[in-house]
Design an enzyme around this catalytic site. Structure first.
Site, PDB file in Angstrom:
ATOM      1  CB  CYS A 144     -21.870   0.666   0.459  1.00 56.14           C
ATOM      2  SG  CYS A 144     -21.478   0.299  -1.332  1.00 56.14           S
ATOM      3  CD  GLU A 152       9.359  -0.070   7.146  1.00 56.58           C
ATOM      4  OE1 GLU A 152       9.660  -1.214   7.615  1.00 56.58           O
ATOM      5  OE2 GLU A 152       9.137   0.986   7.917  1.00 56.58           O
TER       6      GLU A 152
END
Ligand SMILES: CSC[C@@H](O)[C@@H](O)C(=O)COP(=O)(O)O
Ligand SMILES: [Zn+2]
Length: 240
Positions: free
Chosen positions: A89, A136
């Site tokens: 990665c 939210e």
């Protein structure tokens, strides 16, 4: 020949030392199913040093002395644990550090992230990003690197999706392209694979990753109930 052992770079009694933080985070992330079976990982940039885990190891069992350290300016490893290779990665984490000035980048193989990539492909289209609004938790995501504050309740969250490839490192080009096309994004989903999430620091990367994972789980559940992801209903509704 210069030694690359440099163990002092990763050994510290300070719980906030990046090598300690990566190990602690990966232990937590394992319990969330984010770094299962050696997949996923986390990298931290601290001043001129990048701390990164080895490749192919059980990320929840790592010790600080397993960490690699890269010199950010020279791109050379100044600490290499013997017999190990750095995470595949690395070039993707580097993209977050160089192109976005991130302080931390997290890669997860969360099943919610993977499912969302499949739902978008099936119901909206292969080129479409994931989009949702009126939740939210969207307020947990910043507006963008050049914009002040976080998204509001009435803002639409948009996360680009790139296609998976055979080798992790070969995702770099499309991740960088997604960063260009979506200059405000703090995350890129990878189809059938997971997600990369970055933040200005460890705290922000972690909370953004948590907010997104919460939203993805909710989105999958909404889809099961045939609830739309956006108020115009253009995203997230199945045909008919
Ligand atoms: C289950 S193997 C997963 C890897 O191929 C890759 O996707 C990954 O996320 C971790 O790569 P690694 O090189 O072990 O850090
Ligand atoms: Zn991966």
């Amino acid at each position: 020949m210069a030694s690359t052992d440099n163990e002092h770079l990763v050994r510290s009694d300070d719980s906030q030392h990046p090598a300690n933080v990566i190990c602690e985070l990966c232990r937590k992330f394992y319990t969330l199913g984010w770094v299962t079976g050696t997949g996923g990982g986390t990298s931290i940039r601290h001043e001129n040093h990048i701390f990164i885990a080895p490749s192919g190891v059980q990320k929840e069992l790592m010790k600080p002395t397993d960490m690699f350290v890269l010199d950010f300016s020279t791109r050379e490893y100044i600490r290499k644990p013997p017999t190990l290779k750095p995470s595949a990665c690395m070039p993707l984490f580097l993209a977050a550090f160089t192109r976005r000035g991130a302080g931390c980048c997290i890669h997860t193989h969360s099943q919610w992230a993977v499912l969302v990539t499949l739902l978008v492909e099936r119901d909206i289209g292969q080129a479409a990003p994931f989009e949702i609004e009126l939740l939210e938790q969207i307020k947990g995501i910043p507006k963008g690197p050049k914009r002040q504050g976080n998204l509001g309740y009435f803002d639409r969250l948009q996360i680009p999706i790139i296609e998976n490839v055979a080798h992790e490192e070969d995702l770099t080009e499309s991740l960088e392209e997604a960063m260009e096309i979506y200059p405000d994004t703090y995350a890129v989903l990878v189809r059938r694979h997971g997600i990369y999430v970055w933040g200005d620091n460890v705290h922000k990367a972690k909370t953004q990753c948590e907010s997104l994972d919460y939203i993805f789980q909710l989105a999958v559940e909404m889809k099961k109930l045939n609830l739309p992801w956006t108020s115009d209903g253009k995203s997230g509704l199945t045909d008919g």
